[in-house]
Design a protein around this motif. Structure first.
Motif, PDB file in Angstrom:
ATOM      1  N   ASP A   1     -44.439  -8.878  46.740  1.00 13.10           N
ATOM      2  CA  ASP A   1     -43.811  -9.439  45.896  1.00 13.10           C
ATOM      3  C   ASP A   1     -44.383  -9.210  43.966  1.00 13.10           C
ATOM      4  N   LYS A   2     -44.236  -9.332  43.129  1.00 15.01           N
ATOM      5  CA  LYS A   2     -44.712  -8.820  41.627  1.00 15.01           C
ATOM      6  C   LYS A   2     -45.085 -10.326  41.622  1.00 15.01           C
TER       7      LYS A   2
ATOM      8  N   CYS B   1     -38.507 -18.908  41.539  1.00 11.87           N
ATOM      9  CA  CYS B   1     -37.438 -19.861  41.772  1.00 11.87           C
ATOM     10  C   CYS B   1     -36.857 -20.680  42.869  1.00 11.87           C
ATOM     11  N   SER B   2     -37.406 -20.268  44.129  1.00 11.66           N
ATOM     12  CA  SER B   2     -37.553 -20.682  45.464  1.00 11.66           C
ATOM     13  C   SER B   2     -38.222 -21.934  46.019  1.00 11.66           C
TER      14      SER B   2
ATOM     15  N   ASN C   1     -36.602 -25.575  42.651  1.00 10.86           N
ATOM     16  CA  ASN C   1     -35.221 -25.647  43.386  1.00 10.86           C
ATOM     17  C   ASN C   1     -34.966 -27.346  43.975  1.00 10.86           C
TER      18      ASN C   1
ATOM     19  N   MET D   1     -30.956 -28.326  48.181  1.00 17.51           N
ATOM     20  CA  MET D   1     -29.493 -28.497  48.599  1.00 17.51           C
ATOM     21  C   MET D   1     -28.953 -27.762  49.486  1.00 17.51           C
TER      22      MET D   1
ATOM     23  N   VAL E   1     -42.629  -3.118  42.478  1.00 19.44           N
ATOM     24  CA  VAL E   1     -41.974  -1.816  42.710  1.00 19.44           C
ATOM     25  C   VAL E   1     -41.625  -1.188  41.589  1.00 19.44           C
TER      26      VAL E   1
ATOM     27  N   SER F   1     -27.190 -17.336  43.444  1.00 18.79           N
ATOM     28  CA  SER F   1     -26.806 -18.650  42.029  1.00 18.79           C
ATOM     29  C   SER F   1     -27.756 -19.444  42.386  1.00 18.79           C
ATOM     30  N   MET F   2     -26.785 -20.526  42.124  1.00 17.98           N
ATOM     31  CA  MET F   2     -27.175 -21.917  42.573  1.00 17.98           C
ATOM     32  C   MET F   2     -27.271 -22.239  43.805  1.00 17.98           C
TER      33      MET F   2
ATOM     34  N   SER G   1     -29.403 -22.519  50.299  1.00 18.20           N
ATOM     35  CA  SER G   1     -28.913 -23.077  50.739  1.00 18.20           C
ATOM     36  C   SER G   1     -27.960 -22.050  52.139  1.00 18.20           C
TER      37      SER G   1
HETATM   38  C1  LIG Z   1     -33.255 -26.150  38.608  1.00 23.58           C
HETATM   39  C2  LIG Z   1     -32.704 -25.831  39.833  1.00 23.58           C
HETATM   40  C3  LIG Z   1     -32.090 -25.867  41.215  1.00 23.58           C
HETATM   41  C4  LIG Z   1     -31.535 -25.358  42.060  1.00 23.58           C
HETATM   42  N1  LIG Z   1     -31.006 -26.347  43.121  1.00 23.58           N
HETATM   43  C5  LIG Z   1     -30.614 -26.029  44.601  1.00 23.58           C
HETATM   44  C6  LIG Z   1     -30.151 -26.264  44.919  1.00 23.58           C
HETATM   45  O1  LIG Z   1     -30.108 -27.729  45.576  1.00 23.58           O
HETATM   46  N2  LIG Z   1     -29.616 -25.504  46.675  1.00 23.58           N
HETATM   47  C7  LIG Z   1     -30.037 -24.261  46.219  1.00 23.58           C
HETATM   48  O2  LIG Z   1     -29.647 -23.619  47.651  1.00 23.58           O
HETATM   49  N3  LIG Z   1     -29.872 -22.801  45.938  1.00 23.58           N
HETATM   50  C8  LIG Z   1     -30.383 -23.826  44.204  1.00 23.58           C
HETATM   51  N4  LIG Z   1     -31.182 -22.950  43.409  1.00 23.58           N
HETATM   52  C9  LIG Z   1     -31.112 -21.697  43.443  1.00 23.58           C
HETATM   53  C10 LIG Z   1     -31.563 -21.075  44.295  1.00 23.58           C
HETATM   54  O3  LIG Z   1     -33.500 -21.927  43.612  1.00 23.58           O
HETATM   55  C11 LIG Z   1     -31.917 -19.222  44.281  1.00 23.58           C
HETATM   56  O4  LIG Z   1     -30.917 -19.364  44.191  1.00 23.58           O
HETATM   57  C12 LIG Z   1     -33.335 -19.032  45.178  1.00 23.58           C
HETATM   58  O5  LIG Z   1     -34.282 -18.930  44.573  1.00 23.58           O
HETATM   59  C13 LIG Z   1     -32.564 -17.581  44.689  1.00 23.58           C
HETATM   60  O6  LIG Z   1     -33.772 -17.216  46.025  1.00 23.58           O
HETATM   61  P1  LIG Z   1     -34.405 -15.807  45.755  1.00 23.58           P
HETATM   62  O7  LIG Z   1     -35.105 -15.590  46.956  1.00 23.58           O
HETATM   63  O8  LIG Z   1     -32.273 -15.487  46.206  1.00 23.58           O
HETATM   64  O9  LIG Z   1     -34.727 -15.233  44.192  1.00 23.58           O
HETATM   65  P2  LIG Z   1     -36.595 -15.429  43.817  1.00 23.58           P
HETATM   66  O10 LIG Z   1     -36.476 -16.822  44.310  1.00 23.58           O
HETATM   67  O11 LIG Z   1     -36.080 -15.326  42.189  1.00 23.58           O
HETATM   68  O12 LIG Z   1     -37.100 -14.327  44.638  1.00 23.58           O
HETATM   69  C14 LIG Z   1     -37.309 -13.162  44.219  1.00 23.58           C
HETATM   70  C15 LIG Z   1     -38.663 -12.750  44.236  1.00 23.58           C
HETATM   71  O13 LIG Z   1     -38.724 -11.132  43.662  1.00 23.58           O
HETATM   72  C16 LIG Z   1     -39.559 -11.303  43.550  1.00 23.58           C
HETATM   73  N5  LIG Z   1     -39.382  -9.634  42.737  1.00 23.58           N
HETATM   74  C17 LIG Z   1     -38.419  -9.075  41.357  1.00 23.58           C
HETATM   75  N6  LIG Z   1     -38.699  -7.387  40.954  1.00 23.58           N
HETATM   76  C18 LIG Z   1     -39.341  -7.223  41.855  1.00 23.58           C
HETATM   77  C19 LIG Z   1     -39.965  -5.732  41.786  1.00 23.58           C
HETATM   78  N7  LIG Z   1     -39.994  -4.873  41.148  1.00 23.58           N
HETATM   79  N8  LIG Z   1     -41.189  -5.754  43.007  1.00 23.58           N
HETATM   80  C20 LIG Z   1     -41.861  -6.550  43.723  1.00 23.58           C
HETATM   81  N9  LIG Z   1     -41.565  -8.039  43.640  1.00 23.58           N
HETATM   82  C21 LIG Z   1     -39.827  -8.161  42.477  1.00 23.58           C
HETATM   83  C22 LIG Z   1     -39.740 -12.176  42.358  1.00 23.58           C
HETATM   84  O14 LIG Z   1     -41.449 -12.036  42.021  1.00 23.58           O
HETATM   85  C23 LIG Z   1     -39.894 -13.175  42.975  1.00 23.58           C
HETATM   86  O15 LIG Z   1     -40.421 -13.944  43.765  1.00 23.58           O
HETATM   87  C24 LIG Z   1     -31.780 -24.141  42.300  1.00 23.58           C
HETATM   88  C25 LIG Z   1     -32.246 -23.065  41.591  1.00 23.58           C
HETATM   89  C26 LIG Z   1     -32.607 -24.341  40.209  1.00 23.58           C
HETATM   90  C27 LIG Z   1     -33.341 -22.880  39.249  1.00 23.58           C
END
Ligand SMILES: Cc1cc2nc3c(=O)[nH]c(=O)nc-3n(C[C@H](O)[C@H](O)[C@H](O)COP(=O)(O)OP(=O)(O)OC[C@H]3O[C@@H](n4cnc5c(N)ncnc54)[C@H](O)[C@@H]3O)c2cc1C
Length: 417
Positions: A31-32, A39-40, A43, A46, A222, A379-380, A384
């Motif tokens: 992870d960078k 984002c995780s 939130n 839910m 990366v 997305s949202m 989940s």
């Molecule tokens: C206010 C809010 C409320 C929410 N509520 C909910 C909810 O109730 N229920 C739900 O299901 N979802 C909810 N969400 C959405 C949820 O938070 C996201 O969909 C989820 O966190 C995405 O997870 P992820 O692992 O895909 O991405 P991320 O958590 O963004 O993780 C991606 C990771 O990749 C790393 N990365 C990116 N590029 C590189 C690279 N080149 N090299 C190395 N590392 C890299 C980043 O540093 C990051 O840590 C909410 C979001 C918000 C903003």
């Protein structure tokens, strides 16, 4: 044995590592960021099998345009001359149709129910003490006649699709919140939804993976790949190359940039949202969405988290206090007796939701590369759907049959756009 590399240690990356490790793979998560905040972690927590309608749906465009005119509104696109943003907006517009919604429902329902079951299995295996999982359903609250109409229409759609749902009067809503006055016309109750503490889940999973020998590498970006004819041989990072057996791209809103390094298009934008935790007084009991304000409310005993707004923006770090004020002001609108103080800057959490232009995630094998798969763009619904995404990716890697219908989530669906 060469390792499987998971790019991105958000909740999707961690659950992917979790199921790969269970399959006996050697796993490295890169992870960078610092693997503490992303984002995780802040939130609303839910788990929403009720969310069968994708973000790209009829009405979103007209609502979005009216919201754009208010600085406190829950939706905003930062206008800029950016080819990627213009392409994304055109695709979003094209996808905001009733036909797209109908087509998407069976896919979202299938993966959501599967993911909820995996959460229940996870709790059965690991216990609930660590992550504050509350299997108490979700309330969609409305104050206006239009809000009521919209939510009741949605409840019919959910019912037709086999989702358990109840329409509640104001009095029935009040029964679910015995300590707090709720100023609404009524609400829709989805008994099979749940919520948990995202930060506690994240910390627990990290510790568990480390104990199982998964390597978690933070602050490592990366930057590219060493490629063969149809396989990636090594991942290139700011600190050198790492040879790999397979690559799982779970890089959230940055996954489009990784796809570009692999030579194909994966439209993605960051949808920034904010949240803050307040003392829960008088105590709210039931996780809810304040629908007209698009604000989430997730109670954890003596604390409660409020969250919301969707700013399509490329500025991950800035905080727009007007939008945070919009969230804050909606609290007293729905809960007039709630004792809320506007949060200090350092209490405001922000995260970039990974938004695809059709509101559906990208899950599965990458076009062209035999040993690369993606799990991104939820997305949202990233928290989940994270267990289902991780399990599906691990099953694909192992050549196992996947029970969930995946066609709508194809990673290469915009390759030729
Ligand atoms: C206010 C809010 C409320 C929410 N509520 C909910 C909810 O109730 N229920 C739900 O299901 N979802 C909810 N969400 C959405 C949820 O938070 C996201 O969909 C989820 O966190 C995405 O997870 P992820 O692992 O895909 O991405 P991320 O958590 O963004 O993780 C991606 C990771 O990749 C790393 N990365 C990116 N590029 C590189 C690279 N080149 N090299 C190395 N590392 C890299 C980043 O540093 C990051 O840590 C909410 C979001 C918000 C903003």
């Amino acid at each position: 044995m060469k390792p499987t590399i998971v790019i991105g240690g958000g909740i999707v990356g961690l659950f992917t590592a979790y199921y790969l490790q269970k399959e006996g793979e050697e796993v490295i998560v890169i992870d960078k960021g610092d693997l503490e905040e992303n984002c995780s972690t802040g939130n609303a927590g839910m788990i929403v099998p009720s969310h069968i309608v994708p973000l790209a749906s009829p009405g979103m465009i007209s609502k979005g345009i009216s919201w754009m005119l208010s600085s406190k509104s829950p939706f905003y696109i930062q206008p800029r001359l950016d080819r990627r943003l213009i392409e994304w907006c055109l695709l979003f517009y094209r996808n905001s149709s009733a036909k797209h919604v109908q087509k998407s429902i069976p896919f979202l329902k299938g993966i959501s129910l599967f993911s909820k079951q995996l959460y229940l299995d996870f709790i059965a295996e690991h216990g609930n003490g660590k992550i504050n999982f509350q299997d108490k359903g979700l309330l969609m609250l409305y104050k206006s006649k239009e809000g009521e109409q919209e939510e009741i229409e949605f409840s019919h759609l959910a019912k037709q699709s086999g989702i358990a749902v109840e329409v509640l009067s104001r009095k029935e809503v009040q029964k679910l919140e015995p300590n707090q006055e709720v100023d609404v016309r009524g609400g829709i109750y989805f008994p099979d939804d749940a919520h948990l503490s995202p930060k506690d889940l994240y910390q627990y999973l990290k510790q568990y993976l480390q104990n199982k020998g998964v390597k978690l590498k933070s602050n490592l970006n990366v930057t590219g790949f060493e490629k063969g004819a149809d396989e990636v041989q090594a991942v290139l990072t700011t600190e050198g190359r790492i040879t790999c057996k397979q690559v799982m791209v779970c890089a959230g809103s940055w996954s489009g940039e990784i796809a570009k390094m692999l030579g194909f298009k994966l439209p993605m934008m960051g949808g920034k949202g904010y949240s803050f935790v307040l003392p829960n007084s008088p105590q709210l009991m039931q996780s809810s969405i304040l629908t007209e304000a698009r604000v989430s409310q997730s109670p954890y005993g003596d604390k409660v988290r409020f969250g919301g707004t969707m700013e399509i923006s490329n500025r991950a770090d800035s905080i727009n206090l007007n939008r945070v004020r919009g969230i804050y002001e909606s609290i007293s609108n729905y809960y007039p007796k709630f004792e809320a103080e506007f949060p200090q800057n350092d209490q405001i959490w922000k995260g970039m939701r990974p938004c695809s232009p059709d509101g559906l995630p990208y899950i599965g094998k990458a076009p062209k590369w035999k040993n690369v798969a993606f799990g991104a763009g939820h997305s949202m619904m990233g928290l989940s759907l994270a267990p289902a995404t991780g399990k599906i990716l691990a099953d694909l890697v192992k050549g196992k049959a996947v029970d969930v219908k995946l066609a709508a989530f194809a990673v290469g669906r915009y390759t030729h756009y």
